[in-house]
Scaffold this motif. Structure first.
Motif, short mmCIF file in Angstrom:
data_model
loop_
_atom_site.label_atom_id
_atom_site.label_comp_id
_atom_site.label_asym_id
_atom_site.label_seq_id
_atom_site.Cartn_x
_atom_site.Cartn_y
_atom_site.Cartn_z
N SER A 227 0.83 -1.20 0.00
CA SER A 227 0.00 0.00 0.00
C SER A 227 0.87 1.26 0.00
O SER A 227 1.63 1.49 0.95
CB SER A 227 -0.92 0.01 1.22
N ALA A 229 -0.27 4.40 0.19
CA ALA A 229 -0.80 5.33 1.18
C ALA A 229 -0.34 4.95 2.58
O ALA A 229 0.06 5.81 3.38
CB ALA A 229 -2.32 5.36 1.12
N CYS A 233 2.02 7.30 5.03
CA CYS A 233 1.54 7.66 6.37
C CYS A 233 2.48 7.14 7.46
O CYS A 233 2.77 7.84 8.43
CB CYS A 233 0.14 7.11 6.60
N SER A 286 -3.47 5.95 -9.93
CA SER A 286 -4.53 6.31 -8.98
C SER A 286 -5.70 5.36 -9.07
O SER A 286 -6.77 5.63 -8.53
CB SER A 286 -5.02 7.74 -9.24
N GLU A 333 -14.01 5.94 -3.81
CA GLU A 333 -13.03 5.54 -2.81
C GLU A 333 -12.92 6.51 -1.63
O GLU A 333 -12.88 6.10 -0.49
CB GLU A 333 -11.64 5.34 -3.44
N TYR A 334 -12.84 7.80 -1.90
CA TYR A 334 -12.63 8.75 -0.80
C TYR A 334 -13.94 9.00 -0.05
O TYR A 334 -14.94 9.44 -0.64
CB TYR A 334 -12.07 10.06 -1.34
N TYR A 381 -5.26 8.27 6.94
CA TYR A 381 -5.19 7.00 6.21
C TYR A 381 -6.59 6.45 5.92
O TYR A 381 -6.86 5.97 4.81
CB TYR A 381 -4.39 5.96 6.98
N ASN A 383 -9.11 7.95 5.27
CA ASN A 383 -9.77 8.73 4.22
C ASN A 383 -9.12 8.55 2.84
O ASN A 383 -9.46 9.26 1.90
CB ASN A 383 -9.77 10.23 4.59
N THR A 384 -8.21 7.57 2.74
CA THR A 384 -7.62 7.27 1.43
C THR A 384 -8.35 6.14 0.71
O THR A 384 -8.02 5.81 -0.43
CB THR A 384 -6.13 6.88 1.57
#
Length: 421
Positions: A227, A229, A233, A286, A333-334, A381, A383-384
């Motif tokens: 991952s 993201a 993070c 993305s 996704e978000y 995280y 919110n990703t």
């Protein structure tokens, strides 16, 4: 015959264990394995956790508070209910909305009497460390064996949907899937492992060697998961928290050495870096999210309404239609986008104020920087990807439970007298 006594704090620890172990994807596979997947809602709701919450309420070990936050929750519920009525076709999701979104909101506005914050934190952490270390070790074995464990789970345990998701993770390189979810879900578990142990080090003076071992385990887990993201993070969290402490130069040198070894290993190059290169070559860095947003920016897709949405699942309807026509991502996704289309912008603002700003402001009063950084990192995280907004998942419960731990740990350190969140 002695009456069995249930320690108040142990009851909350048990709730946390059930929330994490008996979570969404595990239930999907378990109930489908026993041919119960067609029973309405049974696999989508954590009935064991709800039972524990109900028992705690009946025994008055936790109490729903009536205060100004209650008005916040009721306003949010009202706006969402109107959105459900307007959306019509999404009304079947209403029970999931109640049990997987509304109940966690009320859980955050409860009084927890006679809770030992230190015992709560250490007790849950002991379980969590054993669990996550086991998952990472099995992940390494699976990676070295060419996916034998994952293959066995796919054929003998995973639900049909989970098996499809697990298989799709191998499009470019190895990505760890577990009974508790796919890569982004497992990323949350590993990030939580890193954060809880970093908090323990900061408050209880964990040996530096043990903390660096936590970093190594976390990075191995993140590379297995693949991952981006979670990696970003985690690295930011490590740098920010370690640079707060003494011996900054030594910490920087040691962390840099660990990262240098990790990033130059074939393990990292084949997994995360290989995935990035593969996505770059195919134009899917993305996963189609930027492409789907272009339809909103251009006005091709209507903007979300301020006051009222179209009910849970409406954002999925929009993204699915776009995917069918233009091969975009199958989901926004978000969560902030999903909430806005599902329930309206106003309800979304209320949710983010209640679930992020109010807990953050509470911790700001305590001036505990490690907990502040931890809360922000977790929420960023989460919110990703779609975990908070998708009603089939339990992330609101898990996030709220971690906030409860943070609060009671701070209280146990002597910085607050009240017994409410």
């Amino acid at each position: 015959m002695h009456k069995l006594k249930w320690n108040r704090t142990d009851g909350i620890i048990l709730l946390g264990v059930v929330l994490f172990l008996f979570s969404d994807f595990f239930r999907f596979s378990l109930f489908e394995k026993f041919n119960l997947g067609t029973v309405p809602y049974i696999k989508n709701i954590n009935i064991i956790a709800l039972s524990i919450i109900f028992i705690l309420l009946i025994q008055k070990r936790i109490k729903i508070l009536i205060n100004w936050k209650t008005f916040f929750i009721l306003t949010f519920i009202s706006l969402c209910f109107i959105s459900f009525i307007k959306g019509e076709s999404q009304i079947y999701l209403f029970p999931l909305y109640i049990f997987n979104l509304v109940v966690p909101l009320f859980l955050l506005n409860c009084g927890y009497k006679m809770i030992d914050g230190i015992h709560l934190f250490k007790g849950f952490l002991k379980f969590y460390n054993i669990w996550i270390c086991t998952v990472v070790v099995l992940g390494l074995i699976d990676y070295i064996s060419g996916g034998l464990i994952n293959s066995w789970l796919t054929h003998n345990f995973y639900s049909a949907s989970m098996a499809d998701l697990a298989n799709s993770e191998y499009n470019f390189v190895y990505r760890l899937s577990t009974p508790w979810g796919t890569s982004l879900f497992n990323g949350f578990l590993v990030l939580t492992f890193l954060i809880l142990n970093s908090i323990y080090h900061s408050i209880f003076n964990m040996n530096n060697t043990k903390l660096y071992l936590v970093y190594v385990i976390s990075l191995i887990g993140i590379i297995l998961i693949g991952s981006k993201a979670c990696l970003i993070c985690s690295l930011l969290y490590i740098m920010v928290t370690r640079m707060r402490e003494k011996n900054k130069i030594l910490n920087l040198v040691i962390i840099s050495a660990i990262l240098l070894v990790m990033f130059n290993s074939d393990f990292f190059q084949e997994n995360i870096w290989g995935r990035i290169l593969g996505q770059y070559e195919t134009g899917t860095l993305s996963s189609g999210r930027d492409y789907i947003f272009s339809f909103i920016a251009s006005g091709y897709v209507e903007l979300p309404s301020f006051f009222i949405g179209n009910g849970a699942g409406y954002s999925r309807v929009i993204s699915t239609n776009l995917n069918a026509m233009h091969s975009t991502a199958t989901n926004f996704e978000y969560p902030v986008i999903m909430f806005s289309y599902d329930y309206g912008i106003l309800a979304t603002l209320l949710y983010y104020i209640y679930m992020f700003w109010l807990p953050l402001s509470k911790l700001l009063k305590f001036r505990n920087k490690i907990l502040l950084i931890s809360l922000v990192t977790l929420f960023v995280y989460l919110n990703t990807f779609n975990g908070l907004a998708e009603l089939n998942y339990d992330f609101n419960y898990k996030y709220v439970f971690l906030i409860i731990i943070f609060y009671h740990l701070t209280k146990a350190m002597g910085k607050e007298e009240k017994q409410v969140i």
